[in-house]
Design a protein around this motif. Structure first.
Motif, short mmCIF file in Angstrom:
data_model
loop_
_atom_site.label_atom_id
_atom_site.label_comp_id
_atom_site.label_asym_id
_atom_site.label_seq_id
_atom_site.Cartn_x
_atom_site.Cartn_y
_atom_site.Cartn_z
N VAL A 103 -13.78 -57.51 -11.27
CA VAL A 103 -13.78 -56.14 -11.31
C VAL A 103 -15.18 -55.57 -10.44
CG1 VAL A 103 -13.90 -53.96 -12.48
CG2 VAL A 103 -12.62 -56.00 -13.40
N ALA A 156 -14.82 -52.02 -5.89
CA ALA A 156 -14.13 -50.80 -6.26
C ALA A 156 -13.16 -50.20 -5.47
CB ALA A 156 -15.32 -49.89 -6.56
N SER A 213 -9.05 -50.04 -3.86
CA SER A 213 -8.04 -50.12 -4.29
C SER A 213 -6.57 -50.07 -3.53
CB SER A 213 -7.55 -48.35 -5.20
OG SER A 213 -6.53 -48.27 -5.60
N SER A 226 -2.05 -51.08 -3.79
CA SER A 226 -0.87 -51.15 -4.51
C SER A 226 -0.26 -52.56 -4.77
CB SER A 226 0.12 -50.24 -4.51
OG SER A 226 0.62 -50.39 -3.05
N THR A 243 -9.10 -55.47 -4.49
CA THR A 243 -8.32 -54.61 -4.86
C THR A 243 -7.94 -54.16 -6.22
OG1 THR A 243 -5.93 -55.75 -4.52
CG2 THR A 243 -7.16 -54.54 -2.41
N THR A 244 -7.37 -52.93 -6.65
CA THR A 244 -7.23 -52.92 -7.81
C THR A 244 -6.04 -53.82 -8.31
OG1 THR A 244 -7.66 -50.41 -7.85
CG2 THR A 244 -6.09 -51.03 -9.63
N ARG A 249 -7.08 -57.25 -9.03
CA ARG A 249 -8.02 -57.26 -10.40
C ARG A 249 -6.86 -57.51 -11.58
NH1 ARG A 249 -11.29 -54.34 -7.07
NH2 ARG A 249 -10.36 -52.26 -7.87
N LYS A 250 -5.86 -56.56 -11.42
CA LYS A 250 -4.90 -56.66 -12.60
C LYS A 250 -4.09 -57.79 -12.64
CE LYS A 250 -4.27 -51.54 -12.66
NZ LYS A 250 -3.12 -50.48 -12.64
N SER A 291 -3.81 -53.36 -17.76
CA SER A 291 -3.11 -52.35 -17.22
C SER A 291 -4.07 -51.03 -16.80
CB SER A 291 -1.73 -51.71 -17.96
OG SER A 291 -2.14 -51.15 -18.91
N LYS A 292 -5.06 -51.14 -17.42
CA LYS A 292 -5.97 -50.07 -16.91
C LYS A 292 -7.32 -50.22 -16.12
CE LYS A 292 -5.07 -47.81 -21.53
NZ LYS A 292 -5.54 -47.21 -22.62
N ILE A 293 -7.15 -51.58 -15.63
CA ILE A 293 -8.33 -52.10 -14.67
C ILE A 293 -8.05 -51.26 -13.17
CG2 ILE A 293 -8.99 -53.91 -13.09
CD1 ILE A 293 -9.62 -54.29 -16.06
N SER A 294 -9.14 -50.72 -12.64
CA SER A 294 -9.03 -49.78 -11.57
C SER A 294 -9.80 -50.49 -10.37
CB SER A 294 -9.58 -48.46 -11.72
OG SER A 294 -10.71 -48.49 -12.35
#
Length: 121
Positions: free
Chosen positions: A20, A23, A25, A27, A71-72, A75-76, A118-121
């Motif tokens: 994490v 930072a 992002s 998809s 990326t987000t 990380r997810k 699911s809340k990792i950004s």
């Protein structure tokens, strides 16, 4: 030694939280579960039965994973892979919690077993 599910959750989340650090992002994940497992494999023995400082290969892998999961979505993906893989391991939670500082990685959050991938950004 703590119960397997508690120790595994903390260790899995610790390793996830290493990724994490970035930072940015996106998809779509570019990282795969095999990448995550490969990078963190050198940490398993240390986190299961080690003491003191982690071996250099462990820190190298943790740092590589942190860099790769930029990326987000990455990380997810890493979080879910780690949580899935960690189900078969028993990890010392105190070693898992100390891994970032022992490897020279700063995390802007507290390591917690309550992290929701699911809340990792």
């Amino acid at each position: 030694m703590r119960s397997s599910s508690s120790s595994v959750s903390v260790s899995g989340l610790l390793l996830l939280l290493l990724v994490v650090l970035s930072a940015s992002s996106s998809s779509e994940a570019a990282i795969s579960c095999s990448d995550v497992v490969k990078d963190l494999r050198p940490c398993v023995s240390y986190l299961s039965s080690g003491s003191g400082k982690p071996p250099p290969a462990c820190c190298s892998g943790a740092k590589a994973l942190a860099s790769a999961a930029s990326t987000t979505a990455d990380r997810k993906t890493a979080c879910n892979c780690i949580k899935s893989s960690a189900k078969s391991l028993t990890i010392k939670s105190q070693l898992a919690q100390a891994l970032p500082s022992n490897c020279g990685i700063s995390l802007p959050f507290t390591i917690s077993a309550d992290t929701d991938c699911s809340k990792i950004s």
